[in-house]
Design a protein around this motif. Structure first.
Motif, mmCIF file in Angstrom:
data_model
loop_
_atom_site.group_PDB
_atom_site.id
_atom_site.type_symbol
_atom_site.label_atom_id
_atom_site.label_comp_id
_atom_site.label_asym_id
_atom_site.label_seq_id
_atom_site.Cartn_x
_atom_site.Cartn_y
_atom_site.Cartn_z
ATOM 1 N N PHE A 1 -1.027 -18.510 44.573
ATOM 2 C CA PHE A 1 -0.063 -17.409 44.679
ATOM 3 C C PHE A 1 -0.393 -16.297 43.683
ATOM 4 O O PHE A 1 -0.210 -15.109 43.981
ATOM 5 C CB PHE A 1 1.359 -17.921 44.458
ATOM 6 C CG PHE A 1 1.934 -18.647 45.643
ATOM 7 C CD1 PHE A 1 1.941 -18.067 46.902
ATOM 8 C CD2 PHE A 1 2.471 -19.911 45.490
ATOM 9 C CE1 PHE A 1 2.470 -18.743 48.003
ATOM 10 C CE2 PHE A 1 3.015 -20.591 46.580
ATOM 11 C CZ PHE A 1 3.005 -20.003 47.833
ATOM 12 N N HIS B 1 1.487 -12.952 44.583
ATOM 13 C CA HIS B 1 2.876 -13.364 44.840
ATOM 14 C C HIS B 1 3.424 -14.047 43.584
ATOM 15 O O HIS B 1 3.421 -15.275 43.463
ATOM 16 C CB HIS B 1 2.939 -14.296 46.040
ATOM 17 C CG HIS B 1 2.564 -13.637 47.334
ATOM 18 N ND1 HIS B 1 1.254 -13.494 47.739
ATOM 19 C CD2 HIS B 1 3.329 -13.060 48.302
ATOM 20 C CE1 HIS B 1 1.227 -12.890 48.918
ATOM 21 N NE2 HIS B 1 2.474 -12.589 49.275
ATOM 22 N N SER C 1 -3.095 -14.217 45.148
ATOM 23 C CA SER C 1 -2.653 -13.370 46.267
ATOM 24 C C SER C 1 -1.553 -12.389 45.849
ATOM 25 O O SER C 1 -0.999 -11.677 46.696
ATOM 26 C CB SER C 1 -2.160 -14.239 47.429
ATOM 27 O OG SER C 1 -1.108 -15.101 47.010
ATOM 28 N N GLU D 1 6.555 -16.576 43.870
ATOM 29 C CA GLU D 1 6.162 -17.873 44.433
ATOM 30 C C GLU D 1 5.301 -18.662 43.438
ATOM 31 O O GLU D 1 5.415 -19.894 43.339
ATOM 32 C CB GLU D 1 5.400 -17.683 45.743
ATOM 33 C CG GLU D 1 6.253 -17.166 46.891
ATOM 34 C CD GLU D 1 6.327 -15.642 46.935
ATOM 35 O OE1 GLU D 1 5.956 -14.993 45.920
ATOM 36 O OE2 GLU D 1 6.753 -15.102 47.968
#
Length: 378
Positions: free
Chosen positions: A304, A309, A307, A312
C-alpha cells in the motif's frame, strides 16, 4: 513419529475356537500395520473386537491403525477405551499425545507427553516427540532440554539429532546445527528432515545455491513435501528466478489449499515484479487463512505504501503490530509511514521503540538511525 503398538505372540492354537479366531484376526491386524496397510488392519482389529469386545490391546492397536489412516477422532476414541484398563501405560499416553498433536491440540498433547515421560523417564521417543512439538511452537529452550535428554538416553536415536539440528538452524546457531544434522545424515542418508534443516541453515546464511541443492534433493525424493517446495521456491525468489518460484508456490497451493506461507510467498513474487493487484490478492488469502500472520500484513502494508495508499498501509501495519508487538521491522515501517504522512512525533516514537527492541540487524539499525536523522533535519 511412529506410534507404539502392543504385541502378543501368535498363541491362537492354545485357545478355544472362538478366542482362537479373535487372536487370529488380531495377529493379522498386526501384520497389516507392519506392512503399512492401515485399512486392512482396521478391518482385522474390528473383527477381533466383535468376538472379544473388552480386549484393551486390540483397542489400542485399532487406535494405531486409525491414526495411520488419518482418522484421528476414531483413534482417540480407541485409545481412551484402552486407557480404562491401562491408566498408567506410558506408551498409551504417548499415542494419545501424538494424536492430539496431529489434531493441533497442542496443550493437550503437551500434558500427555509430560505424563508419558513422568511414567517412564527414559522414554526417548516421547522426549523427542515432545521436543519436536516445543520446537514447532517456538519454545526453544524447552525443546533443547528435551532433545538433549533424548540423545543422552538413546545416543543412537536419529530423530533426536534431526530435530536438535533444526532447532539450532532456526535459532541461528549454524555450527551446532551442522554438527547434529550431518550426524543425522551420516546415520541415515535418507533423513529428509535433516536435509531440510541443512537447506534452511544455508538459506538463512544467504547461501542460496547450497540451499537449492539440498532442497532439490528433498524435492526429488518427495515432490509433495510442503517444506521442500516452499523452501526451494523461496530460494528461487531470493535469486530472482521468478517463473520457477511462482510455479513452485502454485504447486504448493494446489497440493494443500490451506497454506498461508505459500500464498504470502506467491504475493512476494508478484510484488517484486510490480503486479500489485495479484500480490494484494495473495496476501489477503494468506491472512484469511492465518489471521495472526504478521509478516503477510507487513508485506501488505509495504504494498500500500508503494501504491500511495497511506491509510490502507497504516491499517495493515497496525494489524501486523497487534500480532507481533515487539517486531522492530514493523515498528520501523510504521515510523517511515508516519514520516511520509508528516507526523514527526508519531514517527519518532515508533522508530525509537524499534531501536530499543532491535537485537542483531545492523542494516535495520542503520535505516532507523537514518530516518531519525532525517526527522531532525526537516
Amino acid at each position: 513419529m511412529k506410534l507404539v503398538c502392543t504385541l502378543i505372540l501368535p498363541l491362537a492354537l492354545l485357545l478355544s475356537s472362538c478366542q482362537d479366531m479373535a487372536l487370529v484376526y488380531y495377529n493379522r491386524g498386526l501384520d497389516a500395520i507392519e506392512r503399512g496397510d492401515a485399512e486392512e488392519a482396521i478391518d482385522h482389529f474390528r473383527k477381533s473386537l466383535a468376538i472379544r469386545r473388552s480386549d484393551p490391546d486390540t483397542h489400542m492397536n485399532l487406535g494405531v491403525a486409525y491414526y495411520t489412516a488419518g482418522e484421528y477422532d476414531a483413534a482417540m476414541a480407541q485409545f481412551k477405551i484402552a486407557l480404562d484398563d491401562y491408566p498408567g501405560d506410558p506408551a498409551l499416553h504417548f499415542n494419545i499425545a501424538e494424536t492430539y498433536a496431529a489434531m493441533e491440540a497442542y496443550q493437550a498433547a503437551s500434558r500427555e507427553y509430560e505424563l508419558a515421560i513422568r511414567l517412564k523417564d527414559d522414554f526417548y521417543q516421547a522426549l523427542t516427540a515432545f521436543g519436536k512439538l516445543q520446537l514447532e511452537t517456538e519454545n526453544y529452550n524447552r525443546a533443547e532440554e528435551l532433545l538433549v535428554h533424548a540423545i543422552t538416553v538413546k545416543p543412537s536415536y536419529n530423530p533426536a539429532y534431526v530435530y536438535l539440528g533444526l532447532l539450532y538452524a532456526r535459532t541461528d546457531k549454524f555450527h551446532q546445527a551442522s554438527v547434529y544434522l550431518y550426524r543425522a545424515l551420516k546415520n541415515n542418508p535418507d533423513a529428509l528432515d535433516a536435509r531440510l534443516g541443512l537447506a534452511h541453515s544455508f538459506y538463512k546464511r544467504q547461501l542460496y545455491e547450497q540451499a537449492i541443492e539440498e532442497y532439490e534433493r528433498v524435492y526429488s525424493k518427495e515432490p509433495d513435501n510442503r517444506d521442500g517446495i516452499l523452501g526451494l521456491g523461496l530460494c528461487y525468489l531470493e535469486t530472482k528466478r521468478y517463473p520457477q518460484a511462482e510455479k513452485l508456490f502454485k504447486q504448493a497451493i494446489e497440493n494443500q489449499s490451506e497454506f498461508p506461507g505459500a500464498y504470502k510467498a506467491l504475493g512476494d513474487v508478484y510484488f517484486q515484479q510490480g503486479d500489485l493487484a495479484a500480490a494484494l490478492a495473495s496476501y489477503r488469502m494468506a491472512v484469511q487463512q492465518r489471521e495472526d500472520f504478521a509478516e503477510a500484513y507487513m508485506k501488505m502494508g509495504n504494498l500500500f505504501v508503494a501504491s500511495g495508499h497511506h491509510a490502507e498501509a497504516k491499517e495493515a501495519f497496525e494489524h501486523a503490530l497487534r500480532r507481533s508487538p515487539n517486531d522492530p521491522r514493523i515498528l520501523y515501517h510504521l515510523g517511515q509511514l508516519h514520516v511520509e504522512m508528516n507526523d514527526a512525533e508519531q514517527a519518532r516514537s515508533y522508530l525509537h521503540k524499534a531501536l530499543v527492541l532491535l537485537t542483531n540487524d545492523p542494516d535495520l539499525k542503520r535505516d532507523i538511525l537514518k530516518s531519525l536523522r532525517d526527522i531532525e533535519n526537516r
